[in-house]
Design a protein around this motif. Structure first.
Motif, short mmCIF file in Angstrom:
data_model
loop_
_atom_site.label_atom_id
_atom_site.label_comp_id
_atom_site.label_asym_id
_atom_site.label_seq_id
_atom_site.Cartn_x
_atom_site.Cartn_y
_atom_site.Cartn_z
N ILE A 166 0.84 -1.20 0.00
CA ILE A 166 0.00 0.00 0.00
C ILE A 166 0.87 1.25 0.00
O ILE A 166 0.60 2.22 -0.70
CB ILE A 166 -0.94 -0.02 1.22
CG1 ILE A 166 -1.92 -1.19 1.11
CG2 ILE A 166 -1.70 1.30 1.34
CD1 ILE A 166 -2.77 -1.39 2.34
N VAL A 167 1.95 1.21 0.78
CA VAL A 167 2.86 2.36 0.83
C VAL A 167 3.51 2.58 -0.54
O VAL A 167 3.67 3.73 -1.00
CB VAL A 167 3.94 2.14 1.91
CG1 VAL A 167 5.03 3.22 1.82
CG2 VAL A 167 3.31 2.16 3.29
N SER A 168 3.87 1.51 -1.21
CA SER A 168 4.51 1.65 -2.53
C SER A 168 3.56 2.28 -3.53
O SER A 168 3.96 3.12 -4.35
CB SER A 168 4.99 0.29 -3.02
OG SER A 168 3.89 -0.56 -3.31
N VAL A 169 2.27 1.89 -3.48
CA VAL A 169 1.28 2.51 -4.37
C VAL A 169 1.11 3.99 -4.03
O VAL A 169 1.01 4.84 -4.93
CB VAL A 169 -0.07 1.76 -4.28
CG1 VAL A 169 -1.14 2.48 -5.10
CG2 VAL A 169 0.08 0.33 -4.76
N ALA A 170 1.08 4.32 -2.74
CA ALA A 170 0.94 5.72 -2.33
C ALA A 170 2.12 6.56 -2.80
O ALA A 170 1.95 7.69 -3.25
CB ALA A 170 0.81 5.80 -0.81
N ILE A 171 3.33 5.99 -2.70
CA ILE A 171 4.52 6.71 -3.17
C ILE A 171 4.43 6.99 -4.66
O ILE A 171 4.87 8.04 -5.15
CB ILE A 171 5.80 5.91 -2.85
CG1 ILE A 171 6.03 5.86 -1.34
CG2 ILE A 171 7.02 6.51 -3.54
CD1 ILE A 171 7.17 4.97 -0.92
N ALA A 172 3.84 6.06 -5.41
CA ALA A 172 3.74 6.23 -6.86
C ALA A 172 2.67 7.24 -7.26
O ALA A 172 2.86 8.04 -8.17
CB ALA A 172 3.45 4.88 -7.51
#
Length: 389
Positions: A166-172
């Motif tokens: 989820i954090v990786s998607v938010a960063i993107a």
């Protein structure tokens, strides 16, 4: 022959350009890119097909570098560079996803497609040059693809292990969305302040005058009339005038009269509001006698500033604005008084800047009332000296 006196040149204050935001956005994008690259270095031993991921990073860095050089005007990029960049970002996404595909399922904490995550920062760099809709669609597509990839390739032992994905998607996804919001807010603020600065140029001019559009039309009609008279005087056009030319002359004369008559009732306040790109579509001026022309320059400035602060702040604008100017019932002699009423719909009283009340106090004594959704301000304004109209 009528001649139009030049309108005083508006005092246009210096406003920052939206291009200046590109430097800050590029810096923020570089920070996100650097963060994602550190994630890549940390997970490099877990990457299944390292050449694919390295290729993705090389393409991403090249596109970002070229874009930032173009933004700094050190490099001339093609007009459709955004299209090329999106194609390159898609290639980065594909290469990076397949680069880590076989390993993601073995560890819920990674490795993740770090270059694909960083493409969001790459999209953010285009916020000052491209339409918000195109960037939002690209960011949405990126987020959906990453979510699908993480859902189908990770097999965490607990729900909590979904957090890194989820954090990786938010960063993107976050950088382009935030960049678009910042640029839109900045553009609204610049347009609002620029329009207000131009409107304030009317406060130092004649009380009653032609607006910019009417002045331009009158100059054009004046030039047509002069050409017609010159043709007659030089003998190029015979007398009596042919029917076609006589009809043209009649049309010019009618339009000149209509413009001059209209100009006698249009005050500085009428032009300041109706010619505004921000408030023009919502403003109604009820001043049939042109009484607003009698306000002193300081009163004009206070009234105009207050109207703009009441009606909007650059982010939100009132649904409608009505300004009514009448002679006060007790006005007589040299101490004339005006009753000015402002009615605004869609403006919460709590959102009004306190400086707006200070501005309206420069016009005269005021009282206000609020009955959802209408805010009403009544101003009793004294005119010690009637302005020359």
């Amino acid at each position: 022959m009528s001649h139009v006196a030049p309108r005083p040149k508006p005092v246009v204050e210096s406003v920052p350009s939206v291009d200046r935001l590109s430097y800050g956005l590029n810096l923020a994008a570089n920070i996100v890119l650097g963060l994602c690259f550190l994630f890549f270095i940390a997970d490099i031993t877990f990457v299944a097909v390292l050449p694919l991921t390295i290729s993705a990073w090389v393409i991403l860095i090249v596109v970002v570098t070229l874009t930032q050089l173009g933004t700094a005007r050190r490099l001339q990029l093609p007009k459709n560079w955004f299209t090329y960049a999106r194609i390159a970002f898609a290639v980065v996404l594909v290469l990076d996803v397949f680069g880590v595909l076989d390993k993601v399922g073995e560890n819920g904490w990674g490795p993740f497609p770090t270059a694909a995550m960083a493409t969001g920062a790459g999209l953010a760099m285009f916020a000052t040059t491209e339409r918000a809709r195109a960037l939002n669609l690209a960011a949405t597509a990126l987020g959906i693809l990453l979510i699908v990839d993480i859902m189908f390739t990770t097999h965490p032992s607990s729900a909590g292990e979904f957090a890194p994905g989820i954090v990786s998607v938010a960063i993107a996804v976050t950088p382009p969305i935030v960049a678009v919001a910042i640029v839109n807010s900045f553009r609204n603020m610049v347009e609002f302040q620029s329009d207000l600065s131009q409107a304030k140029g009317t406060t130092s001019g004649a009380g009653i005058s032609l607006g910019l559009s009417a002045s331009e039309q009158l100059v054009r009609l004046d030039a047509q009339a002069e050409k017609l008279l010159d043709d007659v005087a030089s003998g190029r056009t015979p007398l009596p005038l042919p029917d076609e030319i006589a009809e043209e002359a009649s049309t010019i004369a009618t339009q000149l009269r209509m413009n001059l008559v209209a100009g006698k009732s249009e005050t500085w306040l009428y032009h300041a509001l109706t010619e505004s790109s921000v408030l023009g579509s919502i403003s109604t001026i009820d001043d049939p006698d042109g009484l607003a022309a009698g306000l002193a320059p300081d009163q004009r400035d206070g009234l105009l500033t207050a109207i703009w602060m009441f009606a909007g702040d650059g982010e939100r604008v009132a649904q409608s604005l009505t300004v009514t100017v009448r002679r006060s019932s007790g006005a007589a002699g040299q101490n004339q008084r005006l009753a000015i009423t402002l009615e605004l719909i869609g403006v919460p009283k709590r959102r009004i800047d306190p400086a707006a009340w200070q501005a309206i106090s420069r016009v005269g004594r005021y009282s206000d009332s609020f009955q959802t959704p209408t805010l009403r301000i009544d101003v009793d304004c004294a005119l010690d000296v009637v302005a020359d109209r």
